[in-house]
Design a protein around this motif. Structure first.
Motif, PDB file in Angstrom:
ATOM      1  N   ASP A  51      27.796 -20.222  90.506  1.00 36.18           N
ATOM      2  CA  ASP A  51      27.763 -18.762  90.585  1.00 36.18           C
ATOM      3  C   ASP A  51      26.815 -18.140  89.550  1.00 36.18           C
ATOM      4  OD1 ASP A  51      29.366 -19.500  88.448  1.00 36.18           O
ATOM      5  OD2 ASP A  51      31.111 -18.354  89.091  1.00 36.18           O
ATOM      6  N   LEU A  52      26.130 -18.973  88.768  1.00 34.51           N
ATOM      7  CA  LEU A  52      25.175 -18.482  87.770  1.00 34.51           C
ATOM      8  C   LEU A  52      23.762 -18.974  88.101  1.00 34.51           C
ATOM      9  CD1 LEU A  52      27.177 -19.048  84.451  1.00 34.51           C
ATOM     10  CD2 LEU A  52      27.004 -16.967  85.833  1.00 34.51           C
ATOM     11  N   ASN A  53      22.897 -18.028  88.422  1.00 33.89           N
ATOM     12  CA  ASN A  53      21.503 -18.385  88.727  1.00 33.89           C
ATOM     13  C   ASN A  53      20.503 -17.319  88.287  1.00 33.89           C
ATOM     14  OD1 ASN A  53      21.855 -16.369  90.593  1.00 33.89           O
ATOM     15  ND2 ASN A  53      21.671 -17.688  92.391  1.00 33.89           N
ATOM     16  N   ALA A  54      20.952 -16.386  87.436  1.00 34.42           N
ATOM     17  CA  ALA A  54      20.088 -15.284  87.024  1.00 34.42           C
ATOM     18  C   ALA A  54      19.137 -15.654  85.884  1.00 34.42           C
ATOM     19  CB  ALA A  54      20.929 -14.072  86.622  1.00 34.42           C
ATOM     20  N   ALA A  55      19.409 -16.762  85.194  1.00 36.91           N
ATOM     21  CA  ALA A  55      18.545 -17.194  84.083  1.00 36.91           C
ATOM     22  C   ALA A  55      18.861 -18.634  83.730  1.00 36.91           C
ATOM     23  CB  ALA A  55      18.756 -16.310  82.860  1.00 36.91           C
TER      24      ALA A  55
END
Length: 120
Positions: A51-55
């Motif tokens: 669920d984390l792919n922004a950085a």
């Protein structure tokens, strides 16, 4: 002796600034609690939940003086059902004189539930 130093943290949102900020905070604590010098580090591996792919959390190390040449990689955790969400994990492989029981693994925020047996 080559040792692995573990840590984990969580973020509230899939936000690039927060991911880098929380990873940076985690690395500062791991480094200071284990007296880690960048020239003694073999590599740093970060993982994030899907669920984390922004950085890339690895960007947090580039904010630290002396860490330019340390090899860093980011990967995605396997999606285990009911696992902790919005989690960043790290493994620092370092040449240290610390005994295994002296290594301080660092867990922040909701990630403290991953290793309740390790009290910081």
């Amino acid at each position: 002796m080559i040792r692995g130093v573990r840590g984990a943290t969580t973020v509230d949102q899939n936000n690039g600034e927060e991911i880098v900020e929380k990873a940076h905070e985690l690395m500062i604590d791991i480094i200071s609690q284990n007296d880690i010098k960048p020239e003694k580090v073999t590599s740093v591996l970060f993982t994030v939940t899907e669920d984390l792919n922004a950085a890339f959390p690895a960007k947090s190390l580039r904010l630290l003086e002396g860490w330019t040449y340390v090899p860093v990689m980011c990967m995605t955790e396997i999606p285990v059902p009911q696992s902790l969400v919005k989690c960043i994990r790290v493994m620092v492989t370092v040449d240290t004189s610390l005994d295994q029981t002296e290594v301080n693994h660092v867990y922040h925020y909701h990630a403290t539930q991953l290793r309740p047996d390790l009290k910081n």
